[in-house]
Each structure stands twice: as structure tokens, then as C-alpha cells.
Design an enzyme around this catalytic site. Structure first.
Site, PDB file in Angstrom:
ATOM      1  N   CYS A  16      16.281 -15.252 -22.741  1.00  0.00           N
ATOM      2  CA  CYS A  16      16.321 -16.663 -23.130  1.00  0.00           C
ATOM      3  C   CYS A  16      14.938 -17.279 -23.261  1.00  0.00           C
ATOM      4  O   CYS A  16      14.797 -18.378 -23.801  1.00  0.00           O
ATOM      5  CB  CYS A  16      17.152 -17.460 -22.122  1.00  0.00           C
ATOM      6  SG  CYS A  16      18.924 -17.158 -22.295  1.00  0.00           S
ATOM      7  N   THR A  46      25.469 -33.413 -28.892  1.00  0.00           N
ATOM      8  CA  THR A  46      25.130 -33.627 -27.479  1.00  0.00           C
ATOM      9  C   THR A  46      24.414 -32.426 -26.863  1.00  0.00           C
ATOM     10  O   THR A  46      24.214 -32.386 -25.641  1.00  0.00           O
ATOM     11  CB  THR A  46      26.399 -33.931 -26.663  1.00  0.00           C
ATOM     12  OG1 THR A  46      27.333 -32.859 -26.824  1.00  0.00           O
ATOM     13  CG2 THR A  46      27.032 -35.233 -27.114  1.00  0.00           C
TER      14      THR A  46
END
Length: 359
Positions: A16, A46
């Protein structure tokens, strides 16, 4: 016999930590057209963990996709980590994974057995999650990459979102932090054997049991802590909820060696991008710089971060312990205000306050 290859040598950034920075994503995604559909319950506006689309009164579909470059050298372990990370997005929305598709980029000059081991690792994690693997897509590329597109299901009234936390909520994290820093130390051949084993164990552990434990409690907000680090994901939660979040640095579980490696400067570049992204919201006070680095560290297949009403927190912690997650659970802070126009994140120590939840 297959030649031993260090997969991490193929990529400048692994896991990541290879994600595009949050500031860049915000700028780019803000220019995309807006989509409207009454059955689209959660879209990308969002910055939530997955999309959710309602099918009928009792069922909504969760859709997510996640893949990245090698974060470990062993291909089977890499497949496990990548799959666990992709499956986590479904758990973070409160759902159950059902179907998965492989996404593969692989150098043509490498032994196909390496690819086979990557896919076997992913398949084993999909099976452990109770889902089915039904195919996928592959291309040749100079840098190996692997992940999954995952479809899950959830009841429309039981969706977890990364916003909605309320004043008084306790913030509970289900895995220890430090994977980006420890993996940087591993790549530099400076990590201990204990640190290597712990980071692999944490990254390959599914968030399934944590999500199942949460189903018995009120969850005001939830996200999984991955590439944007704890601070980045708390910033998303605070901004979307209009909340003030206090994070207690002395009550967070870190992986073995993570603090020492951070003090040695073994901090991935993504941590500094994450710090820049949250800078406008962050009040670090007199917190040591090493803790800011640790809280900004990009996590790979990190834990779930729950905002739980204070009156339910102790019972929730008991349930997490009863289910034996295999990872370290931390009460990392609380929401001290909500529904305001100036969201903030404060770093401090909890040691001088008295609260039975914190020991």
C-alpha cells in the site's frame, strides 16, 4: 527447481506504500463527473473503502478492487497479503465477501511457477474468507502486481461507512501498526527475524473475525487502515464527520522494532506524503516526531478502525478478545466533538487521564 527471486527488488514502492498520494487523488477525482443513482448507497465522493449498490430491501452489493506491487519476496506470501488487503475493504463496509477475480501483472521472463505461487496464496485467502475465486485478468508487465476485485453483500441497514462518528465515541483499532516501516527495514536487510515474522502474520490475517465481532454492536463509523496511515484515515473520518479526534500515542500497539526502525530513518516516502495531506487538520502538540512518522506510516492489509459508543466499548473489546483475532487490539483514542465545521486531530498521551478502558 524454481530460481529464488526477490520480488521486492522489482518495485520502488511495495504494498500500500505504492498508492498514489491522497492529495493527488483528491485533486484528480474532484474533476470526474458525478454519478447519480437512487440505489447507489455509497460512491467515491466520501473516499470510502468500497462502493455499495442496493439490490432489494434486504441486500446491497459491495464492490471493490485493490492490487499492488510486492511487499514481501516470497510469492505465496505476497499472494496472501494482496488478497487479504483486497478482502478487507468488504469487511470495512460491514459485508461478507462472496466472489473474487484475480488481477495480475507479471514479467514474461520470470518463471511461471512464481506466478502460480502468487495465485495459490491469493486463492487460499479467498477460500479462508468463505468466498469463491471465479477467474480474472492478466497482462505482461515489467513489475509484478497482484490483487483482487471483490464482490460482497451486506444488508442496506447495516452498512459501515467511514463517517458518522459522534462525540464520546471510542476509537478501536484491531491490528498493530508499523508494517510500512518494518517492511522498509526488511528490504534494507536490517529487520530482526521476530519483526519479519510479525509483519507477515499481521498482513496475512483477515479482518473477518473483527467484522463478525462488530456485528453485535453499534458502529458509528468504520474504515480499514491502509495506505494513508492511521492519521490519513482518521483525517477522512474527522473531515466527513465534522469531528475532533484525539489519538493517544501511548495506547497504540506497534509492531516489534517499528519505533526503533523509524528512529533510524527507515520510513517509507508515503508516510511523508500522508503527513502533508493531514497537516491542516493535525495538532501534534509536543508529540515526538517518531510517533508522527509511525502514525503516518502506510499500512498494508491493516486493521479495522471502529468508532463505537463509549457505553459499548468495554463489551466490544471483550468480544474481540474472545474471538482471538491473532493481532493486537488498541483503544487508540476518542471523538471529543462532532457536527462541527472545523474538524481536527489532536495527538497526546492518555497516561494522566483515568479511564478503565485504557487499563
Amino acid at each position: 527447481m524454481r530460481e529464488d527471486i526477490r520480488l521486492t527488488k522489482f518495485a520502488k514502492h511495495g504494498g500500500c506504500a505504492a498508492k498514489i498520494g491522497p492529495d493527488t487523488l483528491t485533486r484528480v477525482l474532484g474533476k470526474l463527473p458525478k454519478f447519480s443513482d437512487p440505489d447507489l448507497l455509497v460512491g467515491f465522493e466520501t473516499s470510502d473503502d468500497a462502493a455499495v449498490y442496493q439490490i432489494n430491501d434486504d441486500t446491497a452489493v459491495i464492490q471493490t478492487l485493490d492490487f499492488f506491487t510486492p511487499v514481501v519476496d516470497d510469492p505465496y506470501t505476497f499472494g496472501q497479503v494482496a488478497a487479504a488487503n483486497a478482502l478487507s475493504d468488504v469487511y470495512a463496509m460491514g459485508g461478507d465477501p462472496k466472489i473474487a477475480l484475480n488481477i495480475v501483472c507479471f514479467p514474461g521472463e520470470l518463471d511461471p511457477d512464481i506466478l502460480g505461487e502468487m495465485l495459490r496464496g491469493g486463492a487460499d485467502k479467498v477460500r479462508e474468507a468463505g468466498a469463491v475465486l471465479v477467474g480474472g485478468h492478466s497482462i505482461q508487465d515489467d513489475v509484478p502486481k497482484y490483487g483482487l476485485s471483490v464482490t460482497g453483500v451486506v444488508h442496506p441497514e447495516h452498512i459501515y461507512k467511514n463517517f458518522g462518528c459522534r462525540k464520546g465515541d471510542v476509537l478501536i483499532l484491531t491490528k498493530q501498526l508499523g508494517s510500512g516501516i518494518v517492511n522498509t527495514a526488511v528490504k534494507a536487510e536490517m529487520a530482526s527475524g521476530e519483526a519479519k515474522r510479525e509483519v507477515v502474520h499481521v498482513m496475512t490475517t483477515l479482518n473477518r473475525r473483527a467484522k463478525e465481532a462488530a456485528s453485535e454492536f453499534t458502529i458509528h463509523a468504520c474504515t480499514d487502515v491502509t495506505g494513508f496511515g492511521l492519521l490519513g484515515h482518521c483525517a477522512e473520518m474527522a473531515s466527513a464527520s465534522g469531528a475532533v479526534i484525539e489519538i493517544y500515542t501511548d495506547h497504540i500497539a506497534f509492531m516489534r522494532g517499528a519505533k526503533e526502525y523509524a528512529e533510524m530513518g527507515l520510513v517509507p516516502g508515503g508516510a511523508y506524503r500522508n503527513q502533508e495531506h493531514v497537516g491542516a487538520l493535525l495538532d501534534a502538540g509536543d508529540t515526538e516526531e517518531v510517533y508522527v512518522d509511525l502514525l503516518s506510516d502506510p499500512q498494508t492489509s491493516g486493521g479495522l478502525l471502529f468508532a463505537v459508543p463509549k457505553e459499548e466499548a468495554e463489551a466490544f473489546l471483550y468480544e474481540l478478545d474472545r474471538r482471538e483475532l491473532g493481532t493486537k487490539v488498541s483503544v487508540i483514542g476518542e471523538v471529543t466533538d462532532s457536527g462541527i465545521s472545523s474538524p481536527r486531530i489532536h495527538l497526546c498521551r492518555k497516561e494522566e487521564r483515568h479511564n478503565d478502558l485504557y487499563g
